[in-house]
Design a protein around this motif. Structure first.
Motif, PDB file in Angstrom:
ATOM      1  N   MET B  60      40.047  53.243 142.866  1.00  0.00           N
ATOM      2  CA  MET B  60      39.614  53.358 143.938  1.00  0.00           C
ATOM      3  C   MET B  60      40.596  53.382 145.141  1.00  0.00           C
ATOM      4  SD  MET B  60      36.133  51.562 143.974  1.00  0.00           S
ATOM      5  CE  MET B  60      36.178  50.856 145.826  1.00  0.00           C
ATOM      6  N   SER B  61      41.552  52.329 145.102  1.00  0.00           N
ATOM      7  CA  SER B  61      42.324  52.089 145.996  1.00  0.00           C
ATOM      8  C   SER B  61      43.621  52.952 145.772  1.00  0.00           C
ATOM      9  CB  SER B  61      42.924  50.747 146.364  1.00  0.00           C
ATOM     10  OG  SER B  61      42.869  49.994 145.047  1.00  0.00           O
ATOM     11  N   LYS B  62      43.783  53.498 144.909  1.00  0.00           N
ATOM     12  CA  LYS B  62      45.071  54.435 144.369  1.00  0.00           C
ATOM     13  C   LYS B  62      46.194  53.328 144.493  1.00  0.00           C
ATOM     14  CE  LYS B  62      43.753  58.856 146.271  1.00  0.00           C
ATOM     15  NZ  LYS B  62      43.444  59.619 147.393  1.00  0.00           N
ATOM     16  N   TRP B  63      46.000  52.372 143.530  1.00  0.00           N
ATOM     17  CA  TRP B  63      46.792  51.310 143.586  1.00  0.00           C
ATOM     18  C   TRP B  63      48.067  51.629 142.832  1.00  0.00           C
ATOM     19  CZ3 TRP B  63      48.815  46.663 145.107  1.00  0.00           C
ATOM     20  CH2 TRP B  63      49.548  45.948 144.109  1.00  0.00           C
ATOM     21  N   ARG B  65      49.966  54.370 142.118  1.00  0.00           N
ATOM     22  CA  ARG B  65      51.038  55.065 142.825  1.00  0.00           C
ATOM     23  C   ARG B  65      51.625  54.131 143.879  1.00  0.00           C
ATOM     24  NH1 ARG B  65      51.913  59.376 146.912  1.00  0.00           N
ATOM     25  NH2 ARG B  65      49.949  58.951 148.272  1.00  0.00           N
ATOM     26  N   TYR B  66      51.177  53.245 144.450  1.00  0.00           N
ATOM     27  CA  TYR B  66      51.535  52.098 145.377  1.00  0.00           C
ATOM     28  C   TYR B  66      52.448  51.149 144.677  1.00  0.00           C
ATOM     29  CZ  TYR B  66      51.908  48.753 149.256  1.00  0.00           C
ATOM     30  OH  TYR B  66      52.035  48.241 150.295  1.00  0.00           O
ATOM     31  N   LEU B  68      53.637  51.447 141.627  1.00  0.00           N
ATOM     32  CA  LEU B  68      55.217  52.153 140.946  1.00  0.00           C
ATOM     33  C   LEU B  68      56.134  52.361 142.081  1.00  0.00           C
ATOM     34  CD1 LEU B  68      53.531  54.710 138.456  1.00  0.00           C
ATOM     35  CD2 LEU B  68      54.719  52.446 138.047  1.00  0.00           C
ATOM     36  N   ALA B  69      55.693  52.356 143.167  1.00  0.00           N
ATOM     37  CA  ALA B  69      56.632  52.479 144.368  1.00  0.00           C
ATOM     38  C   ALA B  69      57.211  51.036 144.615  1.00  0.00           C
ATOM     39  CB  ALA B  69      56.109  52.796 145.498  1.00  0.00           C
ATOM     40  N   SER B  73      57.416  48.001 136.623  1.00  0.00           N
ATOM     41  CA  SER B  73      57.459  49.147 135.620  1.00  0.00           C
ATOM     42  C   SER B  73      56.259  49.597 135.155  1.00  0.00           C
ATOM     43  CB  SER B  73      58.174  48.537 134.445  1.00  0.00           C
ATOM     44  OG  SER B  73      57.804  47.562 133.906  1.00  0.00           O
ATOM     45  N   ARG B  74      56.092  50.630 134.539  1.00  0.00           N
ATOM     46  CA  ARG B  74      54.649  51.185 133.850  1.00  0.00           C
ATOM     47  C   ARG B  74      54.435  50.077 132.961  1.00  0.00           C
ATOM     48  NH1 ARG B  74      53.395  57.187 134.794  1.00  0.00           N
ATOM     49  NH2 ARG B  74      54.543  57.728 136.513  1.00  0.00           N
ATOM     50  N   ASP B 206      51.164  61.708 135.478  1.00  0.00           N
ATOM     51  CA  ASP B 206      51.272  61.914 136.527  1.00  0.00           C
ATOM     52  C   ASP B 206      50.440  61.275 137.769  1.00  0.00           C
ATOM     53  OD1 ASP B 206      52.780  63.078 138.538  1.00  0.00           O
ATOM     54  OD2 ASP B 206      52.324  65.392 138.049  1.00  0.00           O
ATOM     55  N   ILE B 207      50.996  60.374 138.208  1.00  0.00           N
ATOM     56  CA  ILE B 207      50.296  59.514 139.229  1.00  0.00           C
ATOM     57  C   ILE B 207      50.610  59.874 140.442  1.00  0.00           C
ATOM     58  CG2 ILE B 207      49.973  57.138 140.087  1.00  0.00           C
ATOM     59  CD1 ILE B 207      50.520  56.371 137.025  1.00  0.00           C
TER      60      ILE B 207
END
Lengths: 285, 207
Positions: B60-63, B65-66, B68-69, B73-74, B206-207
């Motif tokens: 929901m919060s597109k966490w 992607r954030y 990983l910035a 690490s994944r 792909d995120i």
């Protein structure tokens, strides 16, 4: 002047899109505006810089280090602001400080809370109750509180009212004051970059159109306004793009000084970034 | 890693409050029926579903992607969800075990040892469940994985019933004891295997 970010021949292939051979660098103490239409490849470029997606070719060096080999070290020194708040809406700034101090080694709660104070953000208000502008300021406070040397901003001002937008731009200008830090500012709101950018990188359909000093760009480019006859007489090599309207032709040229000498008597207007972008994207060639 | 788990726990705060009420309800039910097993399994099931909820909140919060910035690490992102699942299962089993032990045990024939065994089996099941569901979430996303997870609950019951109906002999006590002894190693292997598969899926996402 050394570069904080240096990108060379950056390439990423997708089935339906290719980011091709992107080159640009950001010197210390400057703001680089990354512009282009939606889908031009701005976010892809940012994701590649942050190694969220893997590049197919090229190199990215941040603080002189490779962004993949030294990923964690590099990311410790980068602050990121995306176009929305990425925390769950039930969290408040207090919660966020607890999370972030366990993520960044250099996170400083004092800095964070002083930014909250400066931005008039209440510590205990849930994100769901914050306005869009407040959410953006919170994201900026978060991005600045581990004392980064590079800020990466992906559409940070979209959807903000002009007053908040100006406040936000001032925060960014403050950030680079010590001449040691830099900002990569991706946006399609070019007026923000007219105000604060030092350099502009323009991407269109995955290709690099230009990367230049903004003032030089504004000084060098110009728009010639003329009728059909004059237009037909013009050297087509000088024309970057043109638009036809009921009054005649508007032509974007990249060397105002030369055009002034070459096409004496024609009206030559100044440009802003939006003009340049529009002529490249929508203009005929 | 600590930050990621803390973030999930803070995100789930509201769920914990509701869960306390549910635990209270099942505790009364267990007290009334003199049977703690239902409470043990229900409470554990609720806690086992929480990592799914945590991942829905992340979506929901597109966490991701954030995250990983940031210097995350994944591998850490995937591992944090497994650690969260283990922690939540442990908390749920400790809570429901102690309620059973204090409230119900003195009034029934069930021994402490039996109760411990039930608790262990429920704990075990919930982690096997988590191992399967997390892989599905990484592969198909939270919403589809939720539906699949219901199937994961129903399928073993159907298979068990089928085996029983087909007239297979139940395993002997010795066989069961052996199974019990090797079960912790098996559980570690299942969790590790699942985490590895999840990471492989997530690594290429792909995120």
């Amino acid at each position: 002047m050394s570069d904080i970010l240096k990108i060379e021949h950056l390439t990423k292939y997708y089935n339906d899109f290719t980011l091709k051979d992107i080159d640009f660098n950001i010197p210390k103490g400057s703001i680089m505006g990354l512009v282009g239409e939606n889908g031009a490849g701005k976010t892809t470029t940012i994701k590649l810089i942050l190694n969220i997606i893997k590049r197919d070719k090229g190199s990215i060096r941040i603080f002189g280090l490779d962004n993949i080999e030294n990923e964690m070290e590099v990311k410790e020194r980068i602050g990121v602001v995306l176009d929305e708040s990425n925390f769950y809406i039930d969290l408040n700034p207090n919660d966020i400080s607890k999370v972030m101090e366990n993520i960044y080694k250099s996170w400083d709660n004092n800095t964070f809370f002083s930014y909250l104070k400066q931005f008039n953000l209440p510590k205990n208000k849930k994100i769901r109750d914050l306005s869009k502008g407040m959410k953006m300021k919170l994201s900026i406070a978060v991005a600045l509180s581990h004392k980064p040397d590079l800020l990466i901003l992906d559409e940070p001002t979209s959807g903000l009212d002009p007053i908040v937008r100006n406040e936000v731009l001032d925060i960014f200008l403050d950030f680079i004051q010590d001449e040691e830090k830099s900002i990569l500012f991706s946006t399609h709101i070019t007026s923000d970059l007219d105000k604060i950018a030092d350099y502009i990188t323009f991407i269109h359909k995955g290709e690099l159109i230009l990367t230049e000093n903004k003032d030089a760009l504004i000084n060098d480019y110009g728009i010639i306004k003329c009728g059909k006859e004059d237009f037909n007489k013009m050297d087509k090599m000088d024309i970057i793009g043109y638009r036809k309207n009921q009054f005649g032709y508007e032509i974007l040229i990249s060397n105002k000084e030369r055009a002034q000498m070459k096409y004496k008597g024609l009206t030559l207007d100044s440009v802003n970034l939006e003009d340049i972008m529009l002529f490249y994207i929508r203009g005929e060639r | 890693m600590k930050g990621l788990i803390l973030k999930d726990i803070l995100n789930l705060r509201k769920q914990f409050k509701t869960t306390l009420l549910v635990i209270g309800f099942f505790a009364i039910y267990a007290y009334g029926t003199n049977n703690p097993s239902y409470m043990l399994s229900m409470v554990t099931l609720i806690f086992a579903m929480m990592p799914i909820t945590a991942m829905a909140f992340d979506d929901m919060s597109k966490w991701d992607r954030y995250a990983l910035a940031m210097p995350i690490s994944r591998k850490s992102i995937v591992a944090s969800k497994y650690i969260l699942s283990i922690c939540l299962s442990l908390v749920s089993i400790v809570i429901s075990f102690f309620i059973s032990y204090l409230v119900i045990l003195p009034r029934t024939d069930i021994t402490g040892k039996e109760l411990l065994l039930i608790a262990y089996l429920v704990f075990y099941t919930s982690l096997v469940f988590a191992s399967i569901v997390l892989v599905f979430i990484y592969k198909y996303g939270v919403e589809r994985a939720r539906v699949i997870s219901l199937g994961i609950f129903v399928l073993p019951m159907m298979v068990g019933l089928g085996i029983y109906k087909a007239g297979f002999k139940p395993p002997s006590k010795e066989q069961l004891m052996l199974l019990l002894k090797i079960s912790p190693i098996l559980l570690v292997l299942i969790l590790l295997g699942s985490a590895l598969v999840s990471y492989r899926i997530y690594k290429n996402k792909d995120i």
